[in-house]
Design an enzyme around this catalytic site. Sequence first.
Site, short mmCIF file in Angstrom:
data_model
loop_
_atom_site.label_atom_id
_atom_site.label_comp_id
_atom_site.label_asym_id
_atom_site.label_seq_id
_atom_site.Cartn_x
_atom_site.Cartn_y
_atom_site.Cartn_z
N ASP A 8 -24.84 -3.89 30.45
CA ASP A 8 -24.92 -5.16 29.74
C ASP A 8 -24.81 -6.24 30.82
O ASP A 8 -23.75 -6.47 31.38
CB ASP A 8 -23.75 -5.25 28.74
CG ASP A 8 -23.61 -6.64 28.12
OD1 ASP A 8 -24.47 -7.51 28.38
OD2 ASP A 8 -22.64 -6.85 27.36
N LYS A 70 -27.78 -15.97 34.15
CA LYS A 70 -28.67 -15.41 33.12
C LYS A 70 -29.46 -16.52 32.41
O LYS A 70 -30.58 -16.30 31.97
CB LYS A 70 -27.82 -14.64 32.12
CG LYS A 70 -28.59 -13.92 31.05
CD LYS A 70 -27.66 -12.98 30.33
CE LYS A 70 -28.28 -12.32 29.13
NZ LYS A 70 -27.34 -11.40 28.49
N GLU A 169 -29.94 -6.63 23.05
CA GLU A 169 -28.48 -6.52 22.91
C GLU A 169 -28.03 -6.20 21.48
O GLU A 169 -27.24 -5.28 21.28
CB GLU A 169 -27.82 -7.81 23.43
CG GLU A 169 -27.89 -7.87 24.95
CD GLU A 169 -27.68 -9.26 25.53
OE1 GLU A 169 -27.30 -10.18 24.79
OE2 GLU A 169 -27.91 -9.40 26.74
N ASP A 191 -24.87 -11.97 17.23
CA ASP A 191 -24.40 -11.85 18.62
C ASP A 191 -24.33 -13.24 19.26
O ASP A 191 -25.36 -13.82 19.60
CB ASP A 191 -25.40 -10.93 19.37
CG ASP A 191 -25.04 -10.74 20.84
OD1 ASP A 191 -24.08 -11.37 21.31
OD2 ASP A 191 -25.73 -9.94 21.51
#
Length: 618
Positions: A8, A70, A169, A191
Amino acid sequence: MSKILGIDLGTTFSLIAMMKDGKPVCIPNAERRTLLPSVVSFDEEGRPIVGEKGKARRVTHAAQTVYSVKRFMGRGTEEVSQALKQVSYRTAPSSGGVIRFSVGKKEYTPPELSALILRELKVQAEMHLKETVEQVVITVPAYFNDSQRQATKDAGKIAGLEVIRIINEPTAASLAYGMQNKNRGFIAVYDLGGGTFDISILKVQDGLFEVLATAGNTTLGGDDFDYRMAEAALQRGLDRGALKTVTPQQREIARVAAEKIKCTLSAKGKALLSIPMEGTSRRIEEEWTRQDFELLIQDLVASTLTLCERSLKDARLTREKIDEVILVGGSTRIPLVLESVKHFFGKEPHCDLNPDEVVAMGAAVQGEILSGGIQDMLLLDVIPLSLGIETYGGVMSKIIERNSKVPCSVKESFTTFVDGQTSVAIRVFQGERELVKDNRSLAQFDIKVEPMPAGLPRIEVEFMVDANGILKVSAQEQHRGKEVSIQVKPSYGLTDSEVDRLVKESYEYAEGDIRARQLIEARNEAEVVSRGTEKALKEGDSLISEEERRSIEASLVCLKTIVKTEDHFAILRAIEALEENARPLALSLMNRAVAAKLQGRPVKEVLRDFAKNKIPAS
Ligand code: AMP
């Protein structure tokens, strides 16, 4: 097939997980932590410091410390101008297509920085498994577009990893839950992490995990909450005259303080935001109530619910049809978020698995499925955004609609608009808007055509999306039968040759450094454990059998020989063998009370403590 681990690669933290005894587990580092802060700082010589130690430099070395990278993966400077304002490190003036950050004396692209995080995770897993790790599944937000996925794949390659699959994810989270209790029905995975928001709606039946729809925002998360809180406090400081200007360092100090208070407010009704003022011993102090914080972020939370609504519509479901709601990501710990989701779906959400670890765990499950270790689970995912080409008048002509299952391929024919046209430009876009100018340009290439009256040539365009959600386009003019095919290389991505150069560079420079570091760490550990065992042997000789003593001595000799070699994995394995043989000795040396306290602790730690005289012998 060898083990495929799950990673992850998060905005705030990253984790690596594997399957152990049929269950996914996150792999800890030497300090027994599974969460690696996604932070890379550079020292004076330009050496990277990754993780916790890098994070500790965020305030002291703000300009040399990169976090939340990211947010910039696969993006162009103008796309992320707001996010760039929020960070204390600087973009390089040369930033054209791909963003480059100027850190110390060098410039780095987001995939290079992410590669440093991935490499650290690889080392962490290798030290734990005592073998080389090469194949991985990496997760990305479901709403990541083609360029962002490609950038993630590039990062893996630069880190010396073979990225077997990129998975979404929320889908990963549902796999982790699916492993736990083979649930069935419609599932919503909400999420909300540090930098991104995703909602996915899945249908689960007999081990088939089918994503029906997904929506999200790749620039919304807990970082924004911290930013708003810090900016509000700094602005009040400026208004009151307590502050004259806000430097990048001051902003960083405020953000760190804001994040802390934000987390406290998840558990308490009130908290004191205390921001040290740079260069003085004074502080800006404000009391925040949970309600103040909720007011500040409620529009952002509401925007996530609008996306939930949209994805339900795309999945052709109503809220009542959802059987289970799964919460993922650190920001779902915020009571307002939890309550809003609960109210929206009219259901108590699941949060039994650790929301920080569940995505990496799901990636490990997918790794196991891909290596053939699990055969009764299958994942069918979708693309998050429509793909198409530009047709006359700047119109977006969609070829693959959003939420189409992957892998998939679709062919469509187009023709010319002008008489005698000799070439056609194929411009590829991704997005939902009607005009291409409002969508994201992915790639462009030309195809030659025979000069003919307008409308006569037939140009067949084929879009193929692989299981990673990455697009390949080919086009063929029927008359000539010539095919032009391209792997879509994103406008904001690295070229193949750049990736190859970076892989080579990292191999030449970093690989040696890492192996050297691993060897030093293994030797240090060998030294501590052997010393501890020798001491323990002296004190506890009478407590063990002759046979036990002999086997400990044999593994000590073995470790001392192997430690002289350069093979760090062999050293780690020899330590493990010694630990195993020394277990009865270590246990009998501890008195009952100590033993009870230390129950479940690895023998290695007991021996280590022994070397430091920490454990009283009975
Ligand atoms: P993730 O990207 O899933 O690792 O989530 C990280 C985000 O969750 C960061 O913005 C954290 O500040 C936030 N976070 C973690 N714990 C809490 C908490 N107890 N309350 C509020 N936010 C939290």
